[in-house]
Design a protein around this motif. Structure first.
Motif, mmCIF file in Angstrom:
data_model
loop_
_atom_site.group_PDB
_atom_site.id
_atom_site.type_symbol
_atom_site.label_atom_id
_atom_site.label_comp_id
_atom_site.label_asym_id
_atom_site.label_seq_id
_atom_site.Cartn_x
_atom_site.Cartn_y
_atom_site.Cartn_z
ATOM 1 N N VAL A 284 0.844 -1.206 0.000
ATOM 2 C CA VAL A 284 0.000 0.000 0.000
ATOM 3 C C VAL A 284 0.874 1.247 0.000
ATOM 4 O O VAL A 284 0.561 2.244 -0.672
ATOM 5 C CB VAL A 284 -0.958 -0.003 1.201
ATOM 6 C CG1 VAL A 284 -1.696 1.333 1.308
ATOM 7 C CG2 VAL A 284 -1.961 -1.138 1.073
ATOM 8 N N CYS A 285 1.979 1.213 0.734
ATOM 9 C CA CYS A 285 2.909 2.354 0.745
ATOM 10 C C CYS A 285 3.460 2.616 -0.653
ATOM 11 O O CYS A 285 3.601 3.766 -1.070
ATOM 12 C CB CYS A 285 4.060 2.094 1.718
ATOM 13 S SG CYS A 285 3.565 2.019 3.457
ATOM 14 N N ALA A 286 3.767 1.541 -1.385
ATOM 15 C CA ALA A 286 4.285 1.692 -2.748
ATOM 16 C C ALA A 286 3.204 2.181 -3.702
ATOM 17 O O ALA A 286 3.452 3.012 -4.573
ATOM 18 C CB ALA A 286 4.856 0.365 -3.237
ATOM 19 N N LEU A 287 1.988 1.682 -3.525
ATOM 20 C CA LEU A 287 0.889 2.037 -4.419
ATOM 21 C C LEU A 287 0.404 3.464 -4.201
ATOM 22 O O LEU A 287 0.062 4.169 -5.154
ATOM 23 C CB LEU A 287 -0.282 1.072 -4.229
ATOM 24 C CG LEU A 287 -0.120 -0.342 -4.788
ATOM 25 C CD1 LEU A 287 -1.257 -1.225 -4.308
ATOM 26 C CD2 LEU A 287 -0.092 -0.309 -6.321
ATOM 27 N N SER A 288 0.358 3.909 -2.950
ATOM 28 C CA SER A 288 -0.319 5.166 -2.632
ATOM 29 C C SER A 288 0.560 6.213 -1.971
ATOM 30 O O SER A 288 0.101 7.327 -1.741
ATOM 31 C CB SER A 288 -1.523 4.873 -1.724
ATOM 32 O OG SER A 288 -2.427 3.989 -2.345
#
Length: 352
Positions: A284-288
C-alpha cells in the motif's frame, strides 16, 4: 459589493487535485501552432523549430508540502529542483534550465535563504542545469517555492502518457514506498520531540528512507540508459503521487487496462521492515505513498531482452485491453481493482 453570489458552492476537496486541474483546464483552446502539448502530461511540449522544448512548473508550500520542523533548508532547496527535473525526464527529455521563485516571511534571516539556495545550486550543478531567472516576494503564509523547469528532446524522442499499447510491458525504475515510509518516521520523531524536547530523534539505521523523503534524486540516468540500449518507452510518467495514481493516468489517457503483480513491485528491505513497524502494508505504501520520483514506463514486448537484466529496472506487469480494467494481482493470486488513494493536498488535516 459581494465577491460571490449566494448560489451553492462546490468544495475543492470534492474534486481533489486532479479533478480540479481537469475542471479548470477542460475548456482551454490552444491557438499557437507551436504548442504541441499543453496541460495533461508531465510537461508541456513546444515546437521551437528544431528540438522540442519541455516546460513544467511545481509549487511547494510550507505546511502543505514540507514541514520545516524536520526538513533542512538545504535539503528543501535540493528537493525543489529534483521534483521539477523529474517531470522533464518523464517526457524522455533532458533538463537544461530552471527558474526559481520564492515567497518568504520576515522570520527568515538572509542566512536561511542562503542555505535554501545552496541546496538549489548543488542540485543544478549535479544535473548540469542553469538557474536563469525567478522572482522573490514577501509572504504572510510561510515559505513558498515555485520552480519552472525547461528541457529539450528531439521530436521523435518525446514520450507521452497516452500512448501505451496493449501487450506492452510495465516497468518502473528503482524502488517504491521509501519516501512515504521515511515521512512517517520523521513525523513520529517530530511528535516525540514535541512531547519531550530533551529526547533526540532516533533515525539510526534508517538513512535510506529518510533520504528518500528529504533528498530524492530525479532519474536522468534512466533516460540515458534507455537511450544507450535503444529502447524508447511507449508511455512514461514519474511517480510523484504513488504507483496506483500514475499507472491509472497512463491507462486512462491511453484508453487501456493493466495487470500489475504485487510480487514484482520493487520495495527496499528497509522500507518493508519500517512499514511493518508502523503497522503499514508495504505494498500500500508503494501504491499510494508517492514522492519516490522514479520513472514508470511501458515498453514493447520486443524490447524485453534489452531490459530484463538491467539492475535498476523492474518489470511489474503489462498493459491490457480497456475492458479488463486496471488490476493488482496479489501474491496469493487474487485480483483487486487499482484505485488512486494517494495524497490529496485539498483534504483537511483532521480527515487524513
Amino acid at each position: 459589493m459581494a465577491m460571490f453570489d449566494n448560489k451553492e458552492k462546490t468544495n475543492i476537496e470534492a474534486l481533489g487535485e486532479f479533478g480540479l486541474i481537469k475542471h479548470l483546464t477542460d475548456n482551454i483552446e490552444l491557438v499557437q501552432p507551436g504548442t504541441i502539448k499543453g496541460v495533461g502530461d508531465d510537461a508541456a511540449v513546444l515546437d521551437t523549430g528544431g528540438k522540442r522544448m519541455l516546460v513544467s512548473t511545481d509549487l511547494l508550500l510550507e505546511g502543505i508540502h514540507f514541514d520545516l520542523a524536520y526538513v533542512p533548508l538545504k535539503h528543501l532547496g535540493y528537493k525543489a529542483i529534483q521534483v521539477n527535473l523529474s517531470d522533464i525526464y518523464a517526457m524522455n527529455g533532458i533538463a537544461t534550465q530552471v527558474t526559481v521563485s520564492i515567497g518568504m516571511s520576515s522570520k527568515f534571516p538572509i542566512e536561511a535563504i542562503e542555505e535554501l539556495y545552496e541546496g538549489i545550486y548543488i542540485a543544478c550543478k549535479k544535473y548540469g542545469v542553469d538557474v536563469v531567472g525567478g522572482d522573490t516576494s514577501a509572504s504572510k503564509q510561510g515559505l513558498v517555492i515555485s520552480v519552472t523547469s525547461i528541457g529539450y528532446a528531439h521530436a521523435e524522442d518525446v514520450v507521452y502518457r497516452n500512448t501505451a499499447q496493449e501487450g506492452d510491458l510495465i516497468c518502473v525504475s528503482g524502488d517504491l514506498g521509501g519516501a512515504y515510509v521515511g515521512l512517517q518516521l520523521l513525523e513520529r520523531e517530530k511528535m516525540i520531540y514535541l512531547e519531550n524536547p530533551n529526547i533526540q530523534p532516533d533515525l539510526e539505521g534508517k538513512d535510506y528512507i529518510v533520504e528518500r523523503q528529504l533528498k530524492p534524486e530525479a532519474r536522468k540516468d534512466i533516460v540515458e540508459l534507455l537511450k544507450d540500449i535503444e529502447v524508447k518507452p511507449t508511455a512514461m510518467i514519474d511517480v510523484s503521487d504513488g504507483l496506483a495514481s500514475e499507472i491509472l493516468h497512463i491507462c486512462r489517457q491511453s484508453n487501456k487496462g493493466c495487470s500489475i503483480y504485487e510480487e514484482k513491485i520493487p520495495i527496499d528491505p528497509m522500507t518493508f521492515e519500517t512499514a511493518r513497524e508502523f503497522n503499514l502494508d508495504p505494498t500500500v505504501c508503494a501504491l499510494s505513498g508517492g514522492e519516490d520520483y522514479e520513472l514508470l514506463f511501458t515498453v514493447r514486448q520486443a524490447d524485453y531482452d534489452k531490459i530484463k537484466f538491467k539492475m535498476d529496472i523492474s518489470i511489474i506487469g503489462h498493459i491490457t485491453e480497456p475492458a479488463s480494467g486496471c488490476n493488482l494481482v496479489t501474491r496469493s493470486g487474487n485480483m483487486h481493482e487499482i484505485k488512486a488513494q494517494g495524497w490529496n493536498a485539498f483534504k483537511p488535516k483532521e480527515a487524513e
